[in-house]
Design a protein around this motif. Structure first.
Motif, PDB file in Angstrom:
ATOM      1  N   UNK A  48      22.552  50.682 144.551  1.00  0.00           N
ATOM      2  CA  UNK A  48      21.694  50.364 143.413  1.00  0.00           C
ATOM      3  C   UNK A  48      20.519  49.462 143.719  1.00  0.00           C
ATOM      4  N   UNK A  49      20.216  49.234 144.996  1.00  0.00           N
ATOM      5  CA  UNK A  49      19.139  48.315 145.353  1.00  0.00           C
ATOM      6  C   UNK A  49      17.799  48.842 144.859  1.00  0.00           C
ATOM      7  N   UNK A  50      17.030  47.974 144.163  1.00  0.00           N
ATOM      8  CA  UNK A  50      15.728  48.355 143.621  1.00  0.00           C
ATOM      9  C   UNK A  50      14.561  47.652 144.300  1.00  0.00           C
ATOM     10  N   UNK A  51      14.787  46.439 144.808  1.00  0.00           N
ATOM     11  CA  UNK A  51      13.692  45.723 145.457  1.00  0.00           C
ATOM     12  C   UNK A  51      13.979  44.236 145.510  1.00  0.00           C
ATOM     13  N   UNK A  73      22.715  40.100 151.288  1.00  0.00           N
ATOM     14  CA  UNK A  73      21.894  41.097 150.599  1.00  0.00           C
ATOM     15  C   UNK A  73      21.248  40.427 149.388  1.00  0.00           C
ATOM     16  N   UNK A  74      19.954  40.626 149.186  1.00  0.00           N
ATOM     17  CA  UNK A  74      19.302  39.944 148.071  1.00  0.00           C
ATOM     18  C   UNK A  74      18.296  40.855 147.395  1.00  0.00           C
ATOM     19  N   UNK A  75      18.130  40.627 146.095  1.00  0.00           N
ATOM     20  CA  UNK A  75      17.167  41.405 145.336  1.00  0.00           C
ATOM     21  C   UNK A  75      17.717  41.823 143.991  1.00  0.00           C
ATOM     22  N   UNK A  76      17.085  42.824 143.391  1.00  0.00           N
ATOM     23  CA  UNK A  76      17.490  43.380 142.105  1.00  0.00           C
ATOM     24  C   UNK A  76      18.272  44.665 142.356  1.00  0.00           C
ATOM     25  N   UNK A  77      19.429  44.785 141.701  1.00  0.00           N
ATOM     26  CA  UNK A  77      20.313  45.937 141.885  1.00  0.00           C
ATOM     27  C   UNK A  77      20.672  46.512 140.516  1.00  0.00           C
ATOM     28  N   UNK A  78      20.750  47.829 140.441  1.00  0.00           N
ATOM     29  CA  UNK A  78      21.241  48.491 139.231  1.00  0.00           C
ATOM     30  C   UNK A  78      22.757  48.601 139.307  1.00  0.00           C
ATOM     31  N   UNK A  79      23.433  48.149 138.258  1.00  0.00           N
ATOM     32  CA  UNK A  79      24.889  48.298 138.155  1.00  0.00           C
ATOM     33  C   UNK A  79      25.199  49.649 137.522  1.00  0.00           C
ATOM     34  N   UNK A 101      21.647  37.168 145.570  1.00  0.00           N
ATOM     35  CA  UNK A 101      21.051  36.549 146.740  1.00  0.00           C
ATOM     36  C   UNK A 101      19.856  35.673 146.440  1.00  0.00           C
ATOM     37  N   UNK A 102      19.681  35.272 145.163  1.00  0.00           N
ATOM     38  CA  UNK A 102      18.631  34.326 144.792  1.00  0.00           C
ATOM     39  C   UNK A 102      19.228  32.946 144.521  1.00  0.00           C
TER      40      UNK A 102
END
Length: 633
Positions: free
Chosen positions: A40-43, A88-94, A103-104
């Motif tokens: 689900x990684x978006x960025x 792992x860091x960033x925005x992910x879709x569940x 990861x922030x």
């Protein structure tokens, strides 16, 4: 101890052999967690670097760039695996409409898309990291306002960033709901204040705040990469969830709650999103064995209640659930995988509880049980049950402590000497420092680092100036840290080694912030003032004062009686030696030891009667050193 740098030692042959055993015995071929952590990684931010208003870095992930390839011998291979996944860091879709910023910060921030805006679950630890997370959300999902906030529990890494997602003014003006479990505010404040100085000092060890980020230093905390160093904020809840099954609708998002007080936190809840078939389990399920006792210091948690809450989740929610997401690390998708994760962790905490008490009832003590207790292979080899944060050894001690306390029943342990007095005697019995260190070096060469750490500790406490003793204990701590699968054990060991070599560091992040102070009631402030009171001195100064918080009607009678500060809330005595009317923030500064009456601004305080009594009371209070020594006397 004026040096500011040190060189960490390499792994010994004993440590390298220990790491090889881990490589050969754990199921590294099981890559389900790897796939889940990436899904689900978006960025993300490039670079992932977050600063405060003054340009000070409060969070960055570039320094964890060394987490590539196979584990070096200075890191337990299982912990290395955990560290790489947590980085792992960033925005992910569940699922569609539910997202996470990971990861922030130490924790995750979850975002649910509503009809007009975003409902935020657990807004991280710092306002700056939460704001950066919301900026990333808006970049990928659209520029919408925050329309609701949910705190799942009373730990600061799940509410401290709230002012990075919404302001107190917006909450008041727009009626934005701030939802939390019942009794949240009292527990959130008291945990960070009453034992806050000791807890903050120990937390610096637990989270490796002073360690360099490299293969001989900080690699992870076990729950997330590190703790952020930004602004800890708090907006009091506007709605308290009181019972399991309670539902709310916020901006078109339906939330159903399970109250789980006394599991991972004293004020705690899980959040089900029925329209998304998604279940947020807060910190009650994570991809590690959690703490029944947390090494920074906290009340022991109830293992059997925790297990029963997870059983309730399985019975009442999983038939309606396609994905479980949590406030640290990554989700689990599919009913079969969710049932497996919940069942394994349900049984983990019950097994630790029951097996510890079986061994205790067989006569084994708090120090013997950790050497005897073992998890069945199915539980112990399950990756999400590994001891990256909690450990089987100290969790077993927690169960023993909860039921039987620290005393093991042996009268030899009933009234031991204090550590320094005992150390002097031990060293003398062993033939002096030189003889002790000679034997300890031989034990070090044999790889018996636990014994070296213990026995050389007596030499350090008997003579803290002994450079040789400090270095040998530091070397033992280092190897124990390298071998540890638990990130927090590793961090404790390596921070201990650092302080033996370099001395105590300057104070780290403090949890008593303006927002925490602002949430303190008069009763809380008086409780903390009583904690600060130096009993033997105060016993010679009996007195009675009235105190009122200006404009609130909160008042109390304070009496010093037999060295205790005894408050009677809601009362006022005409025969009091002085009556004090003071602004809330001003009295908080007095109670916390940050000011004396003469330091307060004009109009902040008025005193009727003997003005010197308040000065006397405050002069009888201790001032706590935020950098007190831990590994030395």
């Amino acid at each position: 101890m004026t040096d500011t740098t040190m060189t960490a030692l390499a792994a010994t042959a004993t440590t390298a052999a220990s790491q090889q055993i881990v490589r050969e015995t754990l199921p590294f071929e099981d890559r389900r967690n790897v796939d889940e952590a990436d899904r689900g990684f978006l960025g993300t931010l490039h670079p992932c670097r977050i600063t405060d208003a003054e340009g000070r870095v409060v969070w960055e992930m570039e320094s964890f760039g060394f987490l590539e390839g196979e584990a070096p011998d200075t890191v337990n291979p299982s912990l290395w695996r955990n560290a790489r996944l947590s980085a792992r860091h960033g925005l992910f879709e569940v699922v569609d409409g539910v997202y996470q910023v990971r990861g922030f910060d130490l924790s995750n921030m979850s975002i649910v898309v509503g009809d007009t805006g975003y409902v935020v679950i657990d807004p991280l630890m710092s306002a700056e990291t939460a704001a950066a997370g919301m900026a990333l959300v808006r970049e990928h999902l659209g520029d919408r306002p925050v329309t609701g906030v949910v705190y799942t529990h009373s730990h600061v890494d799940h509410f401290g960033g709230v002012k990075g997602v919404v302001s107190a003014e917006d909450v008041a003006d727009r009626g934005i709901p701030i939802v939390a479990p019942a009794d949240f505010l009292g527990h959130a404040v008291s945990e960070n204040v009453f034992a806050g100085n000791a807890m903050s000092r120990r937390a610096a060890f637990m989270y490796g705040a002073q360690l360099d980020r490299d293969p001989r230093g900080l690699v992870t905390t076990g729950l997330g990469p590190a703790i952020s160093a930004g602004s800890l904020t708090l907006i009091p809840p506007t709605h308290s969830v009181t019972h399991t099954g309670e539902t709310l609708e916020i901006d078109g998002v339906v939330l159903e709650f399970q109250v789980t007080h006394g599991a991972e936190a004293p004020s705690d809840m899980n959040v089900f999103l029925p329209e998304h078939r998604a279940l947020c389990l807060a910190d009650n399920v994570v991809h590690t064995m959690h703490n029944l006792y947390t090494l920074r210091g906290a009340q022991v948690r109830d293992a059997i209640a925790w297990s029963e809450y997870l059983g309730e989740v399985i019975d009442h929610f999983l038939d309606r659930t396609d994905v479980v997401f949590v406030s640290h690390q990554w989700p689990a998708w599919g009913r079969e995988r969710c049932v497996e994760l919940l069942t394994m962790q349900r049984d983990l905490y019950r097994y630790i509880h029951d097996e510890t008490l079986r061994l205790a009832n067989s006569g084994h003590t708090i120090d013997e049980i950790p050497e005897l207790i073992e998890l069945p292979p199915a539980l112990g080899e399950f990756w999400s049950n590994r001891g990256y944060y909690g450990t089987l050894r100290h969790n077993a001690k927690a169960v023993y402590q909860k039921y039987l306390g620290y005393f093991d029943g042996n009268p030899a342990n009933l009234d031991p000497h204090d550590p320094v007095s005992a150390a002097v005697r031990y060293v003398d019995f062993m033939g002096g420092t030189d003889a002790l260190l000679q034997k300890a070096r031989a034990s070090f060469d044999e790889g018996d680092y636990r014994w070296v750490a213990e026995v050389v500790g007596h030499a350090v406490f008997a003579d803290p100036t002994s450079r040789e003793a400090r270095e040998l204990q530091a070397a033992a701590f280092e190897q124990l840290g390298y071998q540890a699968e638990s990130a927090v054990w590793r961090n404790f060991y390596l921070c201990g080694a650092r302080e033996l070599r370099l001395g105590t560091p300057p104070p780290g992040t403090q949890t008593v912030t303006p927002d925490i102070i602002g949430a303190m009631t008069l009763e809380m402030m008086l409780s903390y003032l009583g904690i600060r009171l130096i009993g033997p001195r105060a016993a010679r100064h009996p007195m009675v004062l009235n105190v009122e918080i200006a404009g609130t009607g909160e008042r109390a009678v304070l009496e010093i009686s037999n060295g205790c500060l005894v408050p009677t809330m809601g009362r006022w005595r005409e025969d009091a030696g002085a009556s004090v009317v003071v602004q809330h923030g001003a009295f908080a500064m007095l109670a916390l030891g940050a000011a004396m009456p003469a330091d307060l601004p004009d109009g902040a305080i008025t005193i009727d009667g003997d003005a010197g009594l308040l000065e006397t009371l405050l002069g009888l209070c201790d001032r706590f050193d935020p950098s007190f020594p831990i590994v030395t006397p």
